[in-house]
Design a protein around this motif. Structure first.
Motif, PDB file in Angstrom:
ATOM      1  N   THR A   1       8.890 -13.344  10.608  1.00 17.91           N
ATOM      2  CA  THR A   1       8.676 -11.902  10.495  1.00 17.91           C
ATOM      3  C   THR A   1       9.521 -11.150  11.513  1.00 17.91           C
ATOM      4  O   THR A   1      10.192 -10.168  11.179  1.00 17.91           O
ATOM      5  CB  THR A   1       7.185 -11.565  10.684  1.00 17.91           C
ATOM      6  N   GLY A   2       9.505 -11.602  12.753  1.00 17.47           N
ATOM      7  CA  GLY A   2      10.309 -10.946  13.779  1.00 17.47           C
ATOM      8  C   GLY A   2      11.796 -11.054  13.527  1.00 17.47           C
ATOM      9  O   GLY A   2      12.559 -10.125  13.806  1.00 17.47           O
ATOM     10  N   THR A   3      12.232 -12.169  12.980  1.00  9.40           N
ATOM     11  CA  THR A   3      13.647 -12.349  12.687  1.00  9.40           C
ATOM     12  C   THR A   3      14.082 -11.497  11.500  1.00  9.40           C
ATOM     13  O   THR A   3      15.226 -11.033  11.447  1.00  9.40           O
ATOM     14  CB  THR A   3      13.937 -13.833  12.406  1.00  9.40           C
ATOM     15  N   ALA A   4      13.194 -11.268  10.560  1.00 11.22           N
ATOM     16  CA  ALA A   4      13.546 -10.507   9.359  1.00 11.22           C
ATOM     17  C   ALA A   4      13.633  -9.007   9.605  1.00 11.22           C
ATOM     18  O   ALA A   4      14.333  -8.309   8.866  1.00 11.22           O
ATOM     19  CB  ALA A   4      12.528 -10.784   8.259  1.00 11.22           C
ATOM     20  N   ILE A   5      12.965  -8.503  10.618  1.00  6.12           N
ATOM     21  CA  ILE A   5      12.921  -7.049  10.832  1.00  6.12           C
ATOM     22  C   ILE A   5      14.314  -6.436  11.012  1.00  6.12           C
ATOM     23  O   ILE A   5      14.637  -5.458  10.329  1.00  6.12           O
ATOM     24  CB  ILE A   5      11.973  -6.700  12.003  1.00  6.12           C
ATOM     25  N   PRO A   6      15.183  -6.955  11.888  1.00  4.46           N
ATOM     26  CA  PRO A   6      16.509  -6.325  12.007  1.00  4.46           C
ATOM     27  C   PRO A   6      17.333  -6.393  10.720  1.00  4.46           C
ATOM     28  O   PRO A   6      18.065  -5.450  10.397  1.00  4.46           O
ATOM     29  CB  PRO A   6      17.190  -7.120  13.124  1.00  4.46           C
ATOM     30  N   PHE A   7      17.206  -7.475   9.977  1.00  2.00           N
ATOM     31  CA  PHE A   7      17.949  -7.586   8.725  1.00  2.00           C
ATOM     32  C   PHE A   7      17.441  -6.587   7.686  1.00  2.00           C
ATOM     33  O   PHE A   7      18.231  -6.005   6.940  1.00  2.00           O
ATOM     34  CB  PHE A   7      17.866  -9.014   8.181  1.00  2.00           C
ATOM     35  N   ILE A   8      16.142  -6.386   7.640  1.00  2.00           N
ATOM     36  CA  ILE A   8      15.576  -5.431   6.689  1.00  2.00           C
ATOM     37  C   ILE A   8      15.969  -4.008   7.076  1.00  2.00           C
ATOM     38  O   ILE A   8      16.263  -3.180   6.207  1.00  2.00           O
ATOM     39  CB  ILE A   8      14.053  -5.609   6.594  1.00  2.00           C
ATOM     40  N   ILE A   9      16.012  -3.713   8.369  1.00  2.00           N
ATOM     41  CA  ILE A   9      16.472  -2.394   8.809  1.00  2.00           C
ATOM     42  C   ILE A   9      17.918  -2.178   8.376  1.00  2.00           C
ATOM     43  O   ILE A   9      18.276  -1.120   7.852  1.00  2.00           O
ATOM     44  CB  ILE A   9      16.325  -2.246  10.335  1.00  2.00           C
ATOM     45  N   PHE A  10      18.759  -3.188   8.583  1.00  2.00           N
ATOM     46  CA  PHE A  10      20.164  -3.068   8.184  1.00  2.00           C
ATOM     47  C   PHE A  10      20.296  -2.847   6.683  1.00  2.00           C
ATOM     48  O   PHE A  10      21.040  -1.966   6.234  1.00  2.00           O
ATOM     49  CB  PHE A  10      20.939  -4.318   8.601  1.00  2.00           C
ATOM     50  N   LEU A  11      19.591  -3.646   5.892  1.00  2.00           N
ATOM     51  CA  LEU A  11      19.685  -3.510   4.439  1.00  2.00           C
ATOM     52  C   LEU A  11      19.146  -2.166   3.960  1.00  2.00           C
ATOM     53  O   LEU A  11      19.695  -1.566   3.027  1.00  2.00           O
ATOM     54  CB  LEU A  11      18.939  -4.655   3.757  1.00  2.00           C
ATOM     55  N   ALA A  12      18.082  -1.683   4.599  1.00  2.00           N
ATOM     56  CA  ALA A  12      17.516  -0.388   4.202  1.00  2.00           C
ATOM     57  C   ALA A  12      18.466   0.750   4.542  1.00  2.00           C
ATOM     58  O   ALA A  12      18.604   1.707   3.770  1.00  2.00           O
ATOM     59  CB  ALA A  12      16.171  -0.177   4.886  1.00  2.00           C
ATOM     60  N   ARG A  13      19.129   0.664   5.683  1.00  2.00           N
ATOM     61  CA  ARG A  13      20.080   1.717   6.049  1.00  2.00           C
ATOM     62  C   ARG A  13      21.347   1.642   5.209  1.00  2.00           C
ATOM     63  O   ARG A  13      21.950   2.664   4.896  1.00  2.00           O
ATOM     64  CB  ARG A  13      20.437   1.615   7.525  1.00  2.00           C
ATOM     65  N   ARG A  14      21.763   0.441   4.867  1.00  2.00           N
ATOM     66  CA  ARG A  14      23.021   0.270   4.138  1.00  2.00           C
ATOM     67  C   ARG A  14      22.873   0.598   2.660  1.00  2.00           C
ATOM     68  O   ARG A  14      23.728   1.252   2.079  1.00  2.00           O
ATOM     69  CB  ARG A  14      23.509  -1.179   4.311  1.00  2.00           C
TER      70      ARG A  14
ATOM     71  N   GLY B   1      19.731   1.680   1.036  1.00  2.00           N
ATOM     72  CA  GLY B   1      18.630   2.550   0.641  1.00  2.00           C
ATOM     73  C   GLY B   1      19.072   3.982   0.415  1.00  2.00           C
ATOM     74  O   GLY B   1      19.951   4.499   1.103  1.00  2.00           O
ATOM     75  N   LYS B   2      18.451   4.620  -0.552  1.00  3.30           N
ATOM     76  CA  LYS B   2      18.757   6.024  -0.828  1.00  3.30           C
ATOM     77  C   LYS B   2      18.040   6.941   0.153  1.00  3.30           C
ATOM     78  O   LYS B   2      18.573   7.954   0.564  1.00  3.30           O
ATOM     79  CB  LYS B   2      18.350   6.365  -2.255  1.00  3.30           C
ATOM     80  N   THR B   3      16.818   6.571   0.498  1.00  6.25           N
ATOM     81  CA  THR B   3      16.043   7.345   1.462  1.00  6.25           C
ATOM     82  C   THR B   3      15.588   6.404   2.572  1.00  6.25           C
ATOM     83  O   THR B   3      15.441   5.199   2.349  1.00  6.25           O
ATOM     84  CB  THR B   3      14.799   7.968   0.796  1.00  6.25           C
ATOM     85  N   PRO B   4      15.364   6.924   3.764  1.00  7.74           N
ATOM     86  CA  PRO B   4      14.878   6.051   4.839  1.00  7.74           C
ATOM     87  C   PRO B   4      13.467   5.549   4.543  1.00  7.74           C
ATOM     88  O   PRO B   4      12.646   6.279   3.994  1.00  7.74           O
ATOM     89  CB  PRO B   4      14.900   6.944   6.079  1.00  7.74           C
ATOM     90  N   ILE B   5      13.211   4.299   4.891  1.00 13.08           N
ATOM     91  CA  ILE B   5      11.894   3.730   4.624  1.00 13.08           C
ATOM     92  C   ILE B   5      10.987   3.964   5.825  1.00 13.08           C
ATOM     93  O   ILE B   5      11.451   4.168   6.945  1.00 13.08           O
ATOM     94  CB  ILE B   5      11.982   2.227   4.296  1.00 13.08           C
ATOM     95  N   SER B   6       9.700   3.915   5.571  1.00 16.86           N
ATOM     96  CA  SER B   6       8.748   4.103   6.660  1.00 16.86           C
ATOM     97  C   SER B   6       8.556   2.786   7.407  1.00 16.86           C
ATOM     98  O   SER B   6       8.938   1.715   6.932  1.00 16.86           O
ATOM     99  CB  SER B   6       7.413   4.607   6.114  1.00 16.86           C
ATOM    100  N   VAL B   7       7.954   2.881   8.562  1.00 16.20           N
ATOM    101  CA  VAL B   7       7.723   1.694   9.382  1.00 16.20           C
ATOM    102  C   VAL B   7       6.752   0.744   8.686  1.00 16.20           C
ATOM    103  O   VAL B   7       6.906  -0.480   8.762  1.00 16.20           O
ATOM    104  CB  VAL B   7       7.201   2.109  10.779  1.00 16.20           C
ATOM    105  N   ASN B   8       5.776   1.287   7.977  1.00 17.04           N
ATOM    106  CA  ASN B   8       4.818   0.434   7.264  1.00 17.04           C
ATOM    107  C   ASN B   8       5.508  -0.418   6.205  1.00 17.04           C
ATOM    108  O   ASN B   8       5.194  -1.596   6.039  1.00 17.04           O
ATOM    109  CB  ASN B   8       3.731   1.287   6.612  1.00 17.04           C
ATOM    110  N   VAL B   9       6.443   0.173   5.484  1.00 20.62           N
ATOM    111  CA  VAL B   9       7.180  -0.567   4.456  1.00 20.62           C
ATOM    112  C   VAL B   9       8.048  -1.634   5.111  1.00 20.62           C
ATOM    113  O   VAL B   9       8.144  -2.764   4.620  1.00 20.62           O
ATOM    114  CB  VAL B   9       8.026   0.396   3.599  1.00 20.62           C
ATOM    115  N   LEU B  10       8.662  -1.296   6.228  1.00 20.67           N
ATOM    116  CA  LEU B  10       9.494  -2.258   6.952  1.00 20.67           C
ATOM    117  C   LEU B  10       8.681  -3.473   7.388  1.00 20.67           C
ATOM    118  O   LEU B  10       9.085  -4.620   7.155  1.00 20.67           O
ATOM    119  CB  LEU B  10      10.118  -1.582   8.172  1.00 20.67           C
TER     120      LEU B  10
END
Length: 136
Positions: free
Chosen positions: A54-67, A69-78
């Motif tokens: 889970t901790g390792t996936a967080i930075p990758f999910i942030i990168f994919l969401a920013r790259r 994603g159409k809209t920024p995701i919330s912290v809960n979704v992350l």
């Protein structure tokens, strides 16, 4: 109450990810080096693996969401998406311990969890909150 975006809480999110990674990977290393394989150690392995993945996936999910994603995701979704990565990893490790893991089962598990996440996303998009009409 407005939704909290990742860009509002970058420091806290990365601090949580670092803590999860440190506890998870450090605990797994200590578990593998200093314990014998008992039932308690096996459950501790799954708990620490969930934390580490889970901790390792967080930075990758942030990168994919920013790259992508159409809209920024919330912290809960992350956090939910990162936990899904950890759950997938733990399920696959559990199946591998029993020598029951195949490529077909792996793809089935991943597709089921992606489908569940997709249904949750559809549900979140369909909710209408009259307080947030002017904010978006």
């Amino acid at each position: 109450m407005a939704r909290v975006r990742i860009s509002d809480r970058v420091t806290e999110v990365y601090l949580a990810a670092s803590t999860l990674m440190f506890v998870g990977w450090g605990g797994l290393l200590a578990l593998l080096l200093f314990t014998v394989p008992t039932v308690d150690a096996r459950w501790m392995f799954f708990l620490l693996a969930l934390s580490a993945l889970t901790g390792t996936a967080i930075p990758f999910i942030i990168f994919l969401a920013r790259r992508f994603g159409k809209t920024p995701i919330s912290v809960n979704v992350l956090i939910r998406r990162a936990i899904w990565v950890g759950v997938i990893g733990c399920i696959l490790a559990w199946l591998q311990l029993g020598r029951a893991l195949t490529w077909t089962i792996s793809l089935l598990i991943v597709s089921v969890i992606v489908g569940i996440e997709w249904l949750i996303e559809i549900r979140e998009r369909s909710l209408w909150n009259p307080d947030n009409v002017n904010e978006e």
